[in-house]
Design a protein around this motif. Structure first.
Motif, PDB file in Angstrom:
ATOM      1  N   ILE A  34      -4.615   4.708  10.427  1.00 56.41           N
ATOM      2  CA  ILE A  34      -5.135   4.575  11.796  1.00 56.41           C
ATOM      3  C   ILE A  34      -6.531   5.172  11.913  1.00 56.41           C
ATOM      4  N   TRP A  35      -6.785   6.214  11.179  1.00 54.51           N
ATOM      5  CA  TRP A  35      -8.035   6.953  11.352  1.00 54.51           C
ATOM      6  C   TRP A  35      -9.177   6.404  10.533  1.00 54.51           C
ATOM      7  N   GLN A  36      -8.937   5.383   9.739  1.00 56.61           N
ATOM      8  CA  GLN A  36      -9.984   4.969   8.813  1.00 56.61           C
ATOM      9  C   GLN A  36     -11.020   4.104   9.506  1.00 56.61           C
ATOM     10  N   LYS A  37     -12.255   4.312   9.117  1.00 52.50           N
ATOM     11  CA  LYS A  37     -13.346   3.544   9.701  1.00 52.50           C
ATOM     12  C   LYS A  37     -13.866   2.499   8.709  1.00 52.50           C
ATOM     13  N   ASN A  38     -13.461   2.646   7.453  1.00 49.39           N
ATOM     14  CA  ASN A  38     -13.924   1.746   6.409  1.00 49.39           C
ATOM     15  C   ASN A  38     -12.776   0.809   6.048  1.00 49.39           C
ATOM     16  N   VAL A  39     -13.063  -0.482   6.048  1.00 49.50           N
ATOM     17  CA  VAL A  39     -11.985  -1.443   5.873  1.00 49.50           C
ATOM     18  C   VAL A  39     -11.317  -1.296   4.506  1.00 49.50           C
ATOM     19  N   LYS A  40     -12.117  -1.027   3.483  1.00 54.15           N
ATOM     20  CA  LYS A  40     -11.523  -0.871   2.145  1.00 54.15           C
ATOM     21  C   LYS A  40     -10.598   0.338   2.094  1.00 54.15           C
ATOM     22  N   ARG A  41     -11.042   1.410   2.734  1.00 57.65           N
ATOM     23  CA  ARG A  41     -10.232   2.618   2.739  1.00 57.65           C
ATOM     24  C   ARG A  41      -8.965   2.398   3.564  1.00 57.65           C
ATOM     25  N   LEU A  42      -9.138   1.652   4.646  1.00 55.99           N
ATOM     26  CA  LEU A  42      -7.983   1.315   5.481  1.00 55.99           C
ATOM     27  C   LEU A  42      -6.944   0.553   4.658  1.00 55.99           C
ATOM     28  N   LEU A  43      -7.439  -0.420   3.896  1.00 59.06           N
ATOM     29  CA  LEU A  43      -6.506  -1.196   3.073  1.00 59.06           C
ATOM     30  C   LEU A  43      -5.903  -0.328   1.974  1.00 59.06           C
ATOM     31  N   ALA A  44      -6.646   0.687   1.522  1.00 52.66           N
ATOM     32  CA  ALA A  44      -6.099   1.593   0.511  1.00 52.66           C
ATOM     33  C   ALA A  44      -4.900   2.331   1.070  1.00 52.66           C
ATOM     34  N   TYR A  45      -5.047   2.874   2.284  1.00 54.39           N
ATOM     35  CA  TYR A  45      -3.906   3.583   2.873  1.00 54.39           C
ATOM     36  C   TYR A  45      -2.758   2.620   3.133  1.00 54.39           C
ATOM     37  N   SER A  46      -3.099   1.413   3.569  1.00 59.38           N
ATOM     38  CA  SER A  46      -2.017   0.469   3.814  1.00 59.38           C
ATOM     39  C   SER A  46      -1.293   0.157   2.511  1.00 59.38           C
ATOM     40  N   SER A  47      -2.026   0.203   1.391  1.00 58.66           N
ATOM     41  CA  SER A  47      -1.348  -0.091   0.115  1.00 58.66           C
ATOM     42  C   SER A  47      -0.392   1.038  -0.259  1.00 58.66           C
ATOM     43  N   ILE A  48      -0.677   2.249   0.196  1.00 55.26           N
ATOM     44  CA  ILE A  48       0.297   3.332  -0.022  1.00 55.26           C
ATOM     45  C   ILE A  48       1.569   3.021   0.751  1.00 55.26           C
ATOM     46  N   ALA A  49       1.388   2.548   1.996  1.00 54.39           N
ATOM     47  CA  ALA A  49       2.548   2.193   2.801  1.00 54.39           C
ATOM     48  C   ALA A  49       3.347   1.075   2.137  1.00 54.39           C
ATOM     49  N   HIS A  50       2.623   0.103   1.573  1.00 49.57           N
ATOM     50  CA  HIS A  50       3.339  -1.000   0.925  1.00 49.57           C
ATOM     51  C   HIS A  50       4.124  -0.517  -0.286  1.00 49.57           C
ATOM     52  N   ALA A  51       3.582   0.496  -0.986  1.00 48.01           N
ATOM     53  CA  ALA A  51       4.362   1.075  -2.085  1.00 48.01           C
ATOM     54  C   ALA A  51       5.670   1.621  -1.537  1.00 48.01           C
ATOM     55  N   GLY A  52       5.612   2.202  -0.327  1.00 47.56           N
ATOM     56  CA  GLY A  52       6.833   2.710   0.300  1.00 47.56           C
ATOM     57  C   GLY A  52       7.840   1.613   0.552  1.00 47.56           C
ATOM     58  N   TYR A  53       7.357   0.487   1.087  1.00 49.26           N
ATOM     59  CA  TYR A  53       8.283  -0.628   1.352  1.00 49.26           C
ATOM     60  C   TYR A  53       8.895  -1.126   0.048  1.00 49.26           C
ATOM     61  N   LEU A  54       8.053  -1.207  -0.989  1.00 50.19           N
ATOM     62  CA  LEU A  54       8.571  -1.694  -2.269  1.00 50.19           C
ATOM     63  C   LEU A  54       9.625  -0.737  -2.815  1.00 50.19           C
ATOM     64  N   LEU A  55       9.383   0.572  -2.623  1.00 51.04           N
ATOM     65  CA  LEU A  55      10.366   1.552  -3.113  1.00 51.04           C
ATOM     66  C   LEU A  55      11.708   1.366  -2.412  1.00 51.04           C
ATOM     67  N   LEU A  56      11.685   0.920  -1.156  1.00 49.37           N
ATOM     68  CA  LEU A  56      12.954   0.649  -0.471  1.00 49.37           C
ATOM     69  C   LEU A  56      13.794  -0.333  -1.276  1.00 49.37           C
ATOM     70  N   GLY A  57      13.112  -1.337  -1.830  1.00 52.86           N
ATOM     71  CA  GLY A  57      13.829  -2.310  -2.653  1.00 52.86           C
ATOM     72  C   GLY A  57      14.374  -1.691  -3.915  1.00 52.86           C
TER      73      GLY A  57
END
Lengths: 746, 512
Positions: free
Chosen positions: B316-339
């Protein structure tokens, strides 16, 4: 995949292609891309004609059927429901082939006609795009092999109809009509969806074929009343779309749309979709459901005909006539005259499209004058329109040598047979209303022809009322005080009229002008055996009609209790019988009533024409004085039986009342509670200091705030120093280790 | 004193190696491609060199599909003394990584920043191919040594690639941080491996599993070993708390490499994680239960929940789109771990499907970011203002990809999340709250993903400039195709889900 299926997929998708191209690129194309619409529809019609040729002419088999389906969505084994698979597919039989050819032909002609009629319109390109999506949706209804798909396309035609009725959306009346049509259809569609769900809950399939198979095998787990209810609910879809009483009110208002749209959608194809749908599900309708259908159809036919007599607007007369004729078709299905009803559907589509396009030509030539009182004498100026319009009028009125004569008589014969089979009494009301409507049809069409084409031009008689929309239009165009000469329309509007008029002549359908049953049409479309009738073990030949008319004596054998009964029923053999005694009896009696029906209806039509002559040609009786003499009846008819007012007073006022009540409830009770709580909370917060603010802001803000702050806090972990990161990892590992270690120890 | 092997023994070793070669053709092909690219780089001269190299890489990588496809017909099994395994699961990832490599090349060809920053493209493309080889081997490795070697091959290539803009301080910083962090993680993991070897005297994960099952083990050592190994795997998948490198590296690295790392490198980590946890950690009928008193589930659950919450909330706090997508990729790792937590056939299928959908939407999103930064020279959110009217297609496409990343229908991302959550729910009531957290954090992600379309379409540009920024015909075509695919597979997902289910077989066995 069968080559016909491949062709039909092309037929289905081509109009969609036209839509996609035109909706996105019409402004970039020369002539706004109308040639693309016309060209694609021409090709679509060509393919459909090929399908028609293959199925009807080459195979010439009443039981012809090609089906193809694929699994669209497989939800697997859903807990509590069982296997949930939704299939999509196409079925091509004689009915489909005929409908395909009819829909694409009329659509093509209307496209062609519109290049003249809509010329110069602001949204010219968009008009063709909408016609494309309409044609696509309509073809979807025709081709679908299951209830789910038909429902999807059903809604899509509803949408296209909505878009096209409100095509001149700057006009308030058009916008209102568009909403009215959509809402009225919605009522019917909800019923239809409930009906689909009742059947789905029993058989876990949407496919007609499978549902009929299950029903024939007696697998319907609920009571007979539920099956009747399902039938009537499904019929509600038809009530909405085919403008049957009590949902007929939208169709006359839908005439606010451009006239080619009225011809294509609100006369020939979409409104007939309801009838088509009932024909598709015909075999699962119980006798009780059929009674409802026949009475609704008869009443609609009668009521609409009475209204049509007194209307002044040329398109409104035709609209009510459409409602009336749709009533005939529904009546036909209700009494079991299946093939006659479909026959009438097709013949009506051609002659009514011709009438509407003809009226469009008149309106076009008259500079948007729609009121018949100010027309007259157009015969000389518009000979082509006059001749074609007259041919179609003869067909609509049901005069011998026309297509309408054959199909209407077949329905009326079926109605007589039905009344006799049911033992008379109240059931004679159905044929009675049918014949009275035939009389009125002849009368009001005679009136229309005379008012429009004969006599002298009455344009100058028109009062120039300041609030008159059309007068205002004329002023805008700077035509004040002068009357333009009325000219025949151009070839692109004339050609469709000629083709459609030609298709309203008897030879297209049957060599014998008095008996449609001798033609190919009634041979190809035969009444399917019901799957819900009384189960009687097949006895040989209940009513052997070998070599006799195909309309009545022919049927299909059903082996009751047999799983594949429906499939079996479609193997046609000459001269065998219905296993269901009721169906067999109706078939038998209606065949016997054929000559009787011709007699009575000819007399009725003659009477209607004579009346029209008496009133309007010879002026033996002055229509205005008659109107005054029977003023209450005149007003009832002129004001369309006050249905709009009744609905206004009940449904609309009722909903508004409920809305007002709820709004009051919302404003006073709910808001009162909220305000009370807010006041309390404010005081509480005031008393307790500032930290309570977030509670007042509500959950959402609080969550956002919480998430935001925790994010702000957590992002501090990301220091940018790699040393910290490594330390974090070690700390995390250590934390985990301590956790497991304690687990291990204790 | 070691005994020298006899002649016969040497002969048998050679014959085993020879027999294994037939199953190793795609990898050999890729190695030859790697060397060929270096030679081509030396041989080529002229202005178009970088373009030619890129296209050669693209075609070369595409050629390997032919060899991979032939492996479907081969018998699944172990080769090279149990070092390497060929099964449908490995083949799935071979396709995946080669396609990833190709996409990285496509994005590189589109990225104008390379023209400005890099004098000579040199061994860039060769390193991309080297990374593909490493990842392919990670997915197929069945031996601790092989795992380590493959991971190091990937990591070393990635270090160089992320620092490829030598004159850009952020890029160099990224490479250095990545190197330090990676080295520590590899070290920890290697220590874990050595503990396992110490307990079992085996390096093959199947044999380790059997050895542990037969002779038992000291739980304390086992905990330590597995935790340390998790540090290595966690670093590759970028899950909390092993994610710290990723925001800095993702932001600093060239954008095509960011995309490559966020998709392919993460997928390689998951490939390894799934195989290792299924094979090396013995479990009975229900997973995890027979490892004495150790609650493995909790470890994965904590990692997963923390990743979902941390990644989404900080994004939420990111101002740089690449960095924003980086944090979102951490979240996606979380979703994948659910599987992974589900740990059964449905779970594996869900993970593989999610990886496919993530591949499509994340690459596509980064591709649009590259195109936009070509035109504006910036990746900050403020510079996205008003871009919607100047680059309508890019705006629309990016919106579709972000909607897919949130997991809203009718996109492929929705189906991915649906499969993960339904796999969780099929395991019973205990997992409902996990699914709930997944859904709630997805709602948070809606907020920050939609900030980008908000800026593009609803906010005025800071510096009004009316000219439209056309990204070129090929790029527009590419975006349109990706957009259609994202929606197409959201509606007709059966081919993908069938592929994922078919590919969840390891060692040619159904494991469950």
């Amino acid at each position: 995949m069968h080559s016909l299926i491949q062709l039909s997929i092309a037929v289905l998708l081509l109009p969609l292609l036209s839509f996609v191209i035109l909706i996105f690129f019409n402004r970039r194309l020369p002539r706004r891309g109308d040639f693309i619409g016309v060209g694609i529809l021409g090709a679509t019609f060509g393919l459909s004609a090929y399908i028609f040729w293959t199925v009807i002419v080459q195979h010439y088999d009443p039981a012809f059927r090609v089906a193809w389906d694929f699994t669209w969505i497989d939800f697997g084994n859903v807990p509590g429901v069982g296997p949930l698979v939704i299939k999509m597919g196409i079925v091509i039989d004689n009915l489909t082939a005929i409908m395909l050819a009819m829909v694409t032909l009329i659509s093509f002609l209307v496209h062609l006609y519109s290049t003249g009629y809509m010329k110069g319109d602001k949204h010219y390109g968009r008009f063709f795009a909408y016609l494309g999506i309409f044609t696509f949706s309509m073809l979807g209804i025709v081709l679908a092999d299951n209830l789910f798909a038909i429902y999807i396309f059903w809604e899509l035609v509803g949408l296209s109809s909505y878009l096209l009725i409100g095509f001149f959306f700057e006009k308030e009346s058009a916008a209102d009509a568009q909403k009215k049509a959509f809402l009225a259809n919605r009522v019917g569609d909800i019923g239809m969806w409930l009906g689909i769900l009742i059947l789905y809950s029993q058989f876990h399939t949407f496919s007609y074929h499978e549902i009929f198979g299950h029903l024939a095998a007696g697998e319907f787990g609920m009571s007979h009343a539920w099956l009747t209810a399902a039938g009537i609910l499904l019929f509600m879809g038809c009530v909405g779309k085919s403008a049957q009483f009590p949902l007929h009110v939208w169709l006359p208002d839908a005439m606010e749309g451009p006239t080619p749209v009225s011809a294509l959608i609100h006369a020939a194809t979409m409104v007939a979709a309801g009838v088509y749908f009932v024909a598709r599900i015909f075999v699962l309708l119980t006798p009780e459901a059929l009674y409802v259908i026949s009475f609704v159809g008869a009443f609609t036919a009668f009521m609409a005909a009475t209204i049509a007599i007194t209307q002044h607007d040329i398109k409104r007369v035709l609209a009510y006539s459409t409602v009336s004729q749709l009533g005939y078709m529904v009546l036909g299905l209700g009494v079991g005259a299946y093939s006659a009803a479909i026959f009438h559907l097709v013949t009506h589509a051609f002659f009514k499209a011709c009438l509407f396009l003809g009226s469009g030509a008149i309106i076009h030539a008259m500079h948007h004058e729609q009121d018949m009182r100010w027309m007259g004498g157009l015969r000389k100026n518009m000979p082509w329109t006059f001749v074609t319009f007259s041919v179609a009028t003869l067909a609509l009125a049901g005069l011998p040598l026309s297509s309408g004569f054959m199909s209407k008589d077949a329905i009326l014969a079926g109605a007589i047979g039905f009344a006799q089979a049911e033992g008379g009494g109240i059931y004679y009301l159905v044929p009675f209303l049918g014949f009275i409507s035939a009389l009125m049809t002849a009368f009001y069409m005679g009136r229309q022809i005379w008012l429009v084409f004969f006599g002298e031009s009455r344009t100058h008689l028109k009062p120039a009322a300041p609030d008159d929309h059309h007068a205002a239009h004329a002023h805008d165009d700077g035509h004040e005080g002068e009357h333009h000469a009325v000219h025949e329309v151009a070839w692109n509007m004339r050609l469709p009229l000629v083709i459609l008029a030609a298709l309203s002549i008897f030879v297209v359908y049957s060599p014998d002008p008095l008996d449609g049953g001798k033609g190919w049409f009634m041979h190809m479309i035969q009444t399917p055996a019901t799957v819900v009738g009384e189960t009687v073990h097949a006895e040989p030949a209940l009513h052997m009609e070998a070599g006799e008319s195909l309309a009545a004596g022919e049927g299909h054998e059903v082996v009751p209790g047999h799983g594949a009964a429906q499939m079996h029923a479609e193997t046609h053999t000459e001269g065998h019988t219905f296993a269901d005694p009721r169906q067999a009896e109706i078939g038998h009696l209606s065949h016997a009533a054929h000559n009787q029906a011709i007699m009575i209806s000819s007399i009725m039509v003659a009477l209607g024409i004579v009346l029209a002559l008496v009133f309007y040609v010879f002026r033996l009786i002055d229509p205005d004085k008659t109107a005054k003499a029977i003023r209450p009846l005149y007003l009832l008819s002129f004001n369309k039986w006050y249905w709009d007012e009744i609905y206004n007073a009940t449904v609309i006022k009722g909903s508004l009342g409920i809305a007002r009540l709820l709004s009051w409830f919302d404003a006073n009770i709910v808001d009162g509670v909220v305000n009370g709580v807010a006041t309390l909370t404010r005081k509480f917060a005031f008393a307790n200091g500032s930290f309570d603010r977030y509670a007042v802001d509500g959950m959402v803000n609080f969550t956002a705030f919480f998430v935001n702050t925790s994010g702000a806090f957590m992002k501090k972990l990301q220091t940018g120093k790699v040393q910290t990161y490594v330390v974090m990892v070690i700390l995390a590992l250590f934390g985990y280790f301590v956790y497991y270690f304690t687990q291990l120890v204790y | 004193m070691f005994e020298l092997p006899s002649g016969a023994e040497i002969q048998s070793i050679i014959s085993i190696l020879k027999s294994g070669l037939g199953f190793f053709i795609p990898e050999i092909y890729l190695s030859i491609l790697f060397m060929g690219l270096i030679i081509l780089d030396l041989a080529l001269k002229g202005r178009n060199k970088s373009g030619i190299l890129g296209w050669a890489t693209l075609i070369g990588l595409g050629g390997s599909f032919y060899f991979i496809a032939q492996q479907h017909a081969m018998q699944a099994g172990e080769h090279f003394f149990g070092m390497y395994v060929l099964d449908e699961y490995a083949i799935f990832f071979k396709y995946f990584f080669v396609a990833s490599g190709m996409f990285a090349v496509v994005a590189t060809l589109a990225d104008r920043k390379f023209d400005a920053e890099v004098k000579s493209i040199g061994e860039y493309y060769a390193l991309v191919v080297a990374m593909v080889i490493g990842m392919v081997m990670m997915a197929a490795a069945s031996d601790l040594l092989m795992i380590f070697l493959a991971m190091e091959l990937v990591s070393l290539s990635a270090y160089i690639l992320s620092g490829y803009f030598k004159r850009d301080a952020r890029s160099s910083e990224a490479a250095l941080k990545y190197l330090v962090y990676g080295a520590v993680s590899s070290g920890l993991m290697l220590y874990g491996f050595s503990l396992i070897y110490g307990m079992t005297a085996e390096t093959n994960i199947l044999k380790i599993s059997m050895e542990l099952a037969d002779h038992g083990y000291d739980p304390l050592v086992m905990i330590l070993a597995t935790l340390l190994i998790m540090a290595g795997f966690g670093y590759k998948i970028g899950a909390f708390p092993f994610h710290f490198w990723s925001p800095d590296v993702y932001e600093g690295a060239p954008t095509p490499i960011t995309a490559y790392l966020s998709v392919a490198s993460k997928a390689a980590g998951f490939a390894l994680l799934l195989r290792f946890f299924y094979i090396a950690v013995p479990h009975g009928v229900s997973p995890y239960e027979d490892i004495l008193g150790i609650d493995w589930l909790t470890l994965l659950v904590i990692m997963s929940v923390a990743s979902m919450i941390y990644g989404n909330v900080v994004a939420i706090w990111q101002k740089n789109v690449k960095r924003l997508l980086a944090y979102s990729s951490i979240a996606h790792a979380g979703y994948l771990l659910l599987g992974v937590i589900v740990m059964d056939e449905i779970g594996t299928q869900a993970v593989l499907f999610y990886l496919l959908s993530y591949f499509l939407m994340n690459y596509a999103a980064f591709y649009v970011v590259v195109l936009i930064s070509n035109r504006t020279g910036s990746e900050t959110l403020d510079d996205y203002r008003g871009l919607g009217s100047k680059m309508p297609l890019a705006g629309a496409a990016l919106t579709v990809f972000l909607i897919s990343l949130v997991g809203l229908p009718p996109t492929v991302g929705f189906i991915g999340k649906l499969m993960i959550f339904s796999a969780l729910l099929s395991k019973g009531a205990l997992y409902i709250w996990l699914a709930l957290i997944g859904v709630l954090t997805s709602v948070i992600s809606l907020y920050y993903y939609m900030l980008i379309p908000l800026n593009m379409f609803l906010r005025e540009s800071l510096e009004p400039n009316e000219k439209s920024l056309n990204p070129g015909f090929l790029a527009q075509l590419m975006m349109a195709v990706l957009m259609i695919l994202t929606i197409w597979f959201g509606l007709f997902f059966e081919p993908l889900s069938e592929f994922a289910r078919y590919s969840s077989a390891m060692f040619g066995l159904s494991l469950y």
